[in-house]
Design a protein around this motif. Structure first.
Motif, PDB file in Angstrom:
ATOM      1  N   GLY A 252       0.800  -1.214   0.000  1.00 24.44           N
ATOM      2  CA  GLY A 252       0.000   0.000   0.000  1.00 24.44           C
ATOM      3  C   GLY A 252       0.830   1.260   0.000  1.00 24.44           C
ATOM      4  O   GLY A 252       0.814   2.013   0.978  1.00 24.44           O
ATOM      5  N   GLY A 253       1.519   1.531  -1.101  1.00 22.39           N
ATOM      6  CA  GLY A 253       2.357   2.729  -1.141  1.00 22.39           C
ATOM      7  C   GLY A 253       1.570   3.992  -0.900  1.00 22.39           C
ATOM      8  O   GLY A 253       1.981   4.858  -0.131  1.00 22.39           O
ATOM      9  N   GLY A 254       0.408   4.114  -1.556  1.00 20.05           N
ATOM     10  CA  GLY A 254      -0.440   5.280  -1.329  1.00 20.05           C
ATOM     11  C   GLY A 254      -1.369   5.088  -0.151  1.00 20.05           C
ATOM     12  O   GLY A 254      -1.406   5.901   0.765  1.00 20.05           O
ATOM     13  N   MET A 255      -2.142   3.981  -0.176  1.00 19.27           N
ATOM     14  CA  MET A 255      -3.125   3.721   0.880  1.00 19.27           C
ATOM     15  C   MET A 255      -3.203   2.230   1.166  1.00 19.27           C
ATOM     16  O   MET A 255      -3.116   1.404   0.250  1.00 19.27           O
ATOM     17  N   TYR A 256      -3.416   1.904   2.440  1.00 23.31           N
ATOM     18  CA  TYR A 256      -3.593   0.514   2.867  1.00 23.31           C
ATOM     19  C   TYR A 256      -4.846   0.434   3.723  1.00 23.31           C
ATOM     20  O   TYR A 256      -5.003   1.192   4.684  1.00 23.31           O
ATOM     21  N   ASN A 257      -5.758  -0.488   3.366  1.00 23.58           N
ATOM     22  CA  ASN A 257      -6.999  -0.690   4.111  1.00 23.58           C
ATOM     23  C   ASN A 257      -7.018  -2.109   4.664  1.00 23.58           C
ATOM     24  O   ASN A 257      -6.926  -3.073   3.900  1.00 23.58           O
ATOM     25  N   SER A 258      -7.156  -2.234   5.979  1.00 21.62           N
ATOM     26  CA  SER A 258      -7.108  -3.547   6.599  1.00 21.62           C
ATOM     27  C   SER A 258      -8.342  -3.792   7.452  1.00 21.62           C
ATOM     28  O   SER A 258      -9.073  -2.863   7.821  1.00 21.62           O
ATOM     29  N   GLY A 259      -8.559  -5.077   7.793  1.00 22.82           N
ATOM     30  CA  GLY A 259      -9.688  -5.439   8.644  1.00 22.82           C
ATOM     31  C   GLY A 259     -11.002  -5.119   7.963  1.00 22.82           C
ATOM     32  O   GLY A 259     -11.154  -5.224   6.752  1.00 22.82           O
ATOM     33  N   ASN A 260     -11.948  -4.670   8.752  1.00 28.29           N
ATOM     34  CA  ASN A 260     -13.267  -4.325   8.218  1.00 28.29           C
ATOM     35  C   ASN A 260     -13.334  -2.839   7.893  1.00 28.29           C
ATOM     36  O   ASN A 260     -14.186  -2.103   8.396  1.00 28.29           O
ATOM     37  N   SER A 261     -12.436  -2.390   7.049  1.00 29.51           N
ATOM     38  CA  SER A 261     -12.450  -0.994   6.600  1.00 29.51           C
ATOM     39  C   SER A 261     -13.347  -0.877   5.375  1.00 29.51           C
ATOM     40  O   SER A 261     -13.335  -1.740   4.494  1.00 29.51           O
ATOM     41  N   ASN A 262     -14.103   0.219   5.323  1.00 27.23           N
ATOM     42  CA  ASN A 262     -15.035   0.444   4.217  1.00 27.23           C
ATOM     43  C   ASN A 262     -14.841   1.843   3.637  1.00 27.23           C
ATOM     44  O   ASN A 262     -15.716   2.707   3.756  1.00 27.23           O
ATOM     45  N   PHE A 270      -4.090   8.360  -7.615  1.00 29.17           N
ATOM     46  CA  PHE A 270      -2.896   7.690  -7.104  1.00 29.17           C
ATOM     47  C   PHE A 270      -1.840   7.752  -8.201  1.00 29.17           C
ATOM     48  O   PHE A 270      -1.992   7.131  -9.257  1.00 29.17           O
ATOM     49  N   ASN A 271      -0.766   8.491  -7.956  1.00 31.71           N
ATOM     50  CA  ASN A 271       0.233   8.723  -8.998  1.00 31.71           C
ATOM     51  C   ASN A 271       1.647   8.510  -8.448  1.00 31.71           C
ATOM     52  O   ASN A 271       2.036   9.116  -7.425  1.00 31.71           O
ATOM     53  N   ASP A 272       2.401   7.626  -9.100  1.00 34.58           N
ATOM     54  CA  ASP A 272       3.834   7.414  -8.788  1.00 34.58           C
ATOM     55  C   ASP A 272       4.065   6.956  -7.354  1.00 34.58           C
ATOM     56  O   ASP A 272       5.090   7.297  -6.742  1.00 34.58           O
ATOM     57  N   ASN A 273       3.151   6.182  -6.790  1.00 38.18           N
ATOM     58  CA  ASN A 273       3.372   5.578  -5.481  1.00 38.18           C
ATOM     59  C   ASN A 273       4.008   4.205  -5.656  1.00 38.18           C
ATOM     60  O   ASN A 273       3.822   3.546  -6.681  1.00 38.18           O
ATOM     61  N   THR A 274       4.755   3.762  -4.642  1.00 32.00           N
ATOM     62  CA  THR A 274       5.457   2.489  -4.754  1.00 32.00           C
ATOM     63  C   THR A 274       5.311   1.664  -3.479  1.00 32.00           C
ATOM     64  O   THR A 274       5.248   2.211  -2.371  1.00 32.00           O
ATOM     65  N   ALA A 275       5.252   0.347  -3.665  1.00 30.23           N
ATOM     66  CA  ALA A 275       5.310  -0.600  -2.548  1.00 30.23           C
ATOM     67  C   ALA A 275       6.224  -1.741  -2.976  1.00 30.23           C
ATOM     68  O   ALA A 275       6.218  -2.148  -4.143  1.00 30.23           O
ATOM     69  N   TYR A 276       6.966  -2.272  -2.039  1.00 34.51           N
ATOM     70  CA  TYR A 276       7.923  -3.313  -2.405  1.00 34.51           C
ATOM     71  C   TYR A 276       7.220  -4.600  -2.825  1.00 34.51           C
ATOM     72  O   TYR A 276       7.626  -5.262  -3.780  1.00 34.51           O
ATOM     73  N   ILE A 277       6.126  -4.979  -2.127  1.00 38.49           N
ATOM     74  CA  ILE A 277       5.461  -6.248  -2.438  1.00 38.49           C
ATOM     75  C   ILE A 277       4.088  -6.013  -3.076  1.00 38.49           C
ATOM     76  O   ILE A 277       3.863  -6.311  -4.231  1.00 38.49           O
ATOM     77  N   TYR A 278       3.124  -5.471  -2.304  1.00 43.43           N
ATOM     78  CA  TYR A 278       1.730  -5.435  -2.746  1.00 43.43           C
ATOM     79  C   TYR A 278       1.205  -3.997  -2.905  1.00 43.43           C
ATOM     80  O   TYR A 278       1.412  -3.159  -2.034  1.00 43.43           O
ATOM     81  N   GLY A 279       0.475  -3.763  -3.994  1.00 48.19           N
ATOM     82  CA  GLY A 279      -0.314  -2.546  -4.136  1.00 48.19           C
ATOM     83  C   GLY A 279       0.475  -1.262  -4.140  1.00 48.19           C
ATOM     84  O   GLY A 279       0.492  -0.553  -3.131  1.00 48.19           O
ATOM     85  N   GLY A 280       1.095  -0.939  -5.268  1.00 44.72           N
ATOM     86  CA  GLY A 280       1.840   0.315  -5.324  1.00 44.72           C
ATOM     87  C   GLY A 280       0.971   1.518  -5.034  1.00 44.72           C
ATOM     88  O   GLY A 280       1.345   2.402  -4.271  1.00 44.72           O
ATOM     89  N   GLY A 281      -0.214   1.554  -5.645  1.00 50.38           N
ATOM     90  CA  GLY A 281      -1.135   2.651  -5.364  1.00 50.38           C
ATOM     91  C   GLY A 281      -1.932   2.417  -4.098  1.00 50.38           C
ATOM     92  O   GLY A 281      -1.934   3.239  -3.187  1.00 50.38           O
ATOM     93  N   MET A 282      -2.623   1.262  -4.043  1.00 53.27           N
ATOM     94  CA  MET A 282      -3.481   0.974  -2.894  1.00 53.27           C
ATOM     95  C   MET A 282      -3.588  -0.528  -2.688  1.00 53.27           C
ATOM     96  O   MET A 282      -3.602  -1.292  -3.646  1.00 53.27           O
ATOM     97  N   THR A 283      -3.693  -0.924  -1.422  1.00 53.37           N
ATOM     98  CA  THR A 283      -3.965  -2.313  -1.057  1.00 53.37           C
ATOM     99  C   THR A 283      -5.216  -2.372  -0.205  1.00 53.37           C
ATOM    100  O   THR A 283      -5.372  -1.599   0.744  1.00 53.37           O
ATOM    101  N   ASN A 284      -6.118  -3.308  -0.556  1.00 51.49           N
ATOM    102  CA  ASN A 284      -7.279  -3.640   0.278  1.00 51.49           C
ATOM    103  C   ASN A 284      -7.082  -5.051   0.794  1.00 51.49           C
ATOM    104  O   ASN A 284      -7.016  -5.998   0.003  1.00 51.49           O
TER     105      ASN A 284
END
Length: 559
Positions: A252-262, A270-284
């Motif tokens: 989640g380079g830009g945003m990460y949503n975990s659990g029961n997030s809505n 989302f522009n030019d964000n980076t994550a090493y493993i999952y979701g450069g822009g966003m991870t849900n």
């Protein structure tokens, strides 16, 4: 001097609290200063009583003096402000929001500025956690700003928040820029930049339903997840928000949503964000439901899910663009794992993955895709692993099974500002994607918030185009929000306007009459929370349902 200030402030607040005017104020977000009670005035380096611009104080002083629930406004002049604390650990210094207190930055730092002279972009007002050795974040504040707890009346508006560093284990490793637990503040006209944490470099939310309006997250970082923003069991509303060049070492380079997030995102980039493993822009990641309207993912990168990574979640995407995202393994545009995905009028163009799923990668996920354009992605458009998507009325390079699908070049333009808040790919006047979308599924607007459908091919029948862009559309429609009353009570609509545009955020507050209580919202919008946050997505109506209290309760009410 300080003793005299305390006496003056006590008299000031006491006079306000015991006046009819004070009791009649509405604790709701306002776009102007017409409903404030007490105003406290802040200028950098000042040590006055906060009573006016000539007797201004520092921001920390004003916050200490503001009474919870008093409907106080703090007007802050341009400059840089740093929190202070009496705690033995100076890094615990933070600007603590308070219930019923609105903090407005962006006033000129000279003279006696009025509300009309406030401009948060021209009059840069900075909240900085750079406390000790300037430029060395090791001794910076853990959280530059801290939320006000279980509360929906705090407002922070018109600031740059920078140099927070939540890098200690346990409770102070989240939210370098802002740490918000169970709070639902209004966060407006803000820039989070240069903050860091293990989770939520810019902003960390746990619980609550914060509203973010016109906010930018830029160059924040996380050693685990959520470089820009991390939501844990939280349901924020985002409108007109940019995530630029944030990073996370894991997800989640830009945003990460975990659990029961809505989370609900409308007009977000989302522009030019980076994550090493999952979701450069966003991870849900979890069991929540994410809603995306009018969103662009461009130039983001990760190993899996360069633009967006979904794991065991429900996702609804309408009018979304994925452009130029990259995955070093799978899912250049988007990667779906064991997730329930609905995709409508979305464009995937020019995304890439080293292994598979240049546009979309599905594993044990069966997305419902309608009116999409999936073109120019490498090495492939859609890769299905133990998945059987339903794809209809879409333009897909190389073709794909389904009703109404085409494999003719949709003739997309480059990613550009074609109107609206986010960048989009236009379609050429001769594009086969014009008027070939589903007759049963068509959003009321395109990604630019321009009205759909338009008769783009001139045959006398207006049909929905494929993709996020509607050819020939130019009108931004107005929508009505109608509120009815059932029982004894009133509803405060904020902002209260005759009409709204797509993506506007409106707060409805039900106020029961004496001997009545609020029950729920009915009609198009069924909910029990009060106040209720509404995202305008068309003409909408709701009814506030009040019920009368039994007569046996009335003696207690009158006490």
């Amino acid at each position: 001097m300080k003793s005299n200030c305390r006496v003056l402030i006590f008299l000031f607040f006491t006079t306000f609290l015991f006046s009819f005017q004070g009791f009649s104020k509405i604790l709701a977000y306002s776009d102007n200063a017409q409903t404030q009670g007490v105003i406290l005035y802040v200028k950098p380096g000042s040590d006055g009583c906060c009573a006016n611009w000539n007797d201004a104080c520092e921001l920390q002083t004003a916050l200490d003096q503001a009474i919870v629930g008093s409907n106080t406004e703090i007007w802050v002049a341009a400059g840089t402000y740093k929190p202070i604390t009496s705690d033995p650990d100076p890094r615990k210094a933070t600007f603590q929001l308070k219930s019923g207190v609105a903090i407005y930055g962006g006033f000129p730092d000279t003279g006696e500025p009025t509300w009309a002279q406030r401009n948060w972009e021209e009059n840069l007002t900075t909240l900085s956690g750079d406390l000790g050795n300037i430029g060395n974040k090791v001794d910076n504040s853990y959280h530059v700003v801290t939320g006000s707890g279980v509360d929906s009346t705090a407002i922070l508006d018109g600031f740059t928040i920078t140099a927070g560093n939540a890098n200690v284990s346990s409770s102070i490793q989240t939210g370098g820029g802002m740490h918000n637990i169970f709070g639902s503040p209004m966060l407006k006209n803000l820039m989070f930049t240069g903050n860091s944490a293990d989770r939520g470099g810019g902003l960390y939310n746990s619980g609550g339903r914060p509203i973010l309006d016109n906010v930018t997250f830029s160059e924040n970082s996380a050693t685990y997840a959520g470089g820009g923003m991390y939501n844990n069991n939280s349901s924020p509303f985002l409108t007109k928000v940019n995530f630029n060049a944030n990073s996370a070492d894991y997800s989640g380079g830009g945003m990460y949503n975990s659990g029961n997030s809505n989370p609900t995102l409308t007009n977000v980039t989302f522009n030019d964000n980076t994550a090493y493993i999952y979701g450069g822009g966003m991870t849900n990641w979890g069991s929540g439901r994410t809603t995306l309207n009018n969103v662009t993912f461009s130039g983001n990168s990760a190993q899996r899910g360069g633009g967006l990574y979904n794991y065991y979640i429900h996702l609804t995407m309408t009018n979304v663009t994925f452009s130029g995202n990259f995955a070093s393994e799978t899912g250049g545009g988007i990667s779906n794992i064991n997730s329930n995905i609905t995709v409508t009028n979305t464009t995937f163009f020019g995304n890439s993955a080293t292994l598979m799923g240049g546009g979309i990668y599905n594993f044990k996920s069966n997305p419902q895709i309608t009116n999409a354009i999936i073109w120019g992605n490498t090495p492939d458009q859609i890769m299905d692993n133990s998945s059987t998507p339903s794809v209809n009325n879409s333009a897909i390079q190389g073709g794909y099974p389904g009703t109404g699908n085409i494999e003719a070049d949709p003739l997309l333009g480059s990613l550009a500002d074609n109107g609206g808040f986010t960048h989009t790919h236009s379609i050429d006047a001769s594009s086969p994607a014009i008027d070939t979308g589903s007759t049963a599924v068509c959003p009321v607007v395109d990604q630019r918030s321009y009205m759909r459908p338009i008769d783009g091919d001139g045959d006398g029948t207006a049909l929905c185009d494929m993709g996020a862009y509607e050819y020939g559309a130019s009108e931004i429609p107005d929508f009505a929000l109608t509120v009815e009353i059932n029982g004894g009570g009133t509803v405060v609509k904020n902002p209260d306007k005759p009409s709204y545009q797509f993506g506007d955020v409106v707060t409805l507050t039900a106020k029961p009459d004496p001997a009545w209580n609020f029950s729920y919202w009915g009609g198009d919008i069924f909910a029990t929370e009060n106040p209720l946050v509404v995202i305008i997505t068309g003409n909408m109506s709701t009814t506030a349902i009040f019920y009368k209290l039994p007569d046996t309760f009335l003696p207690f009410i009158s006490r």
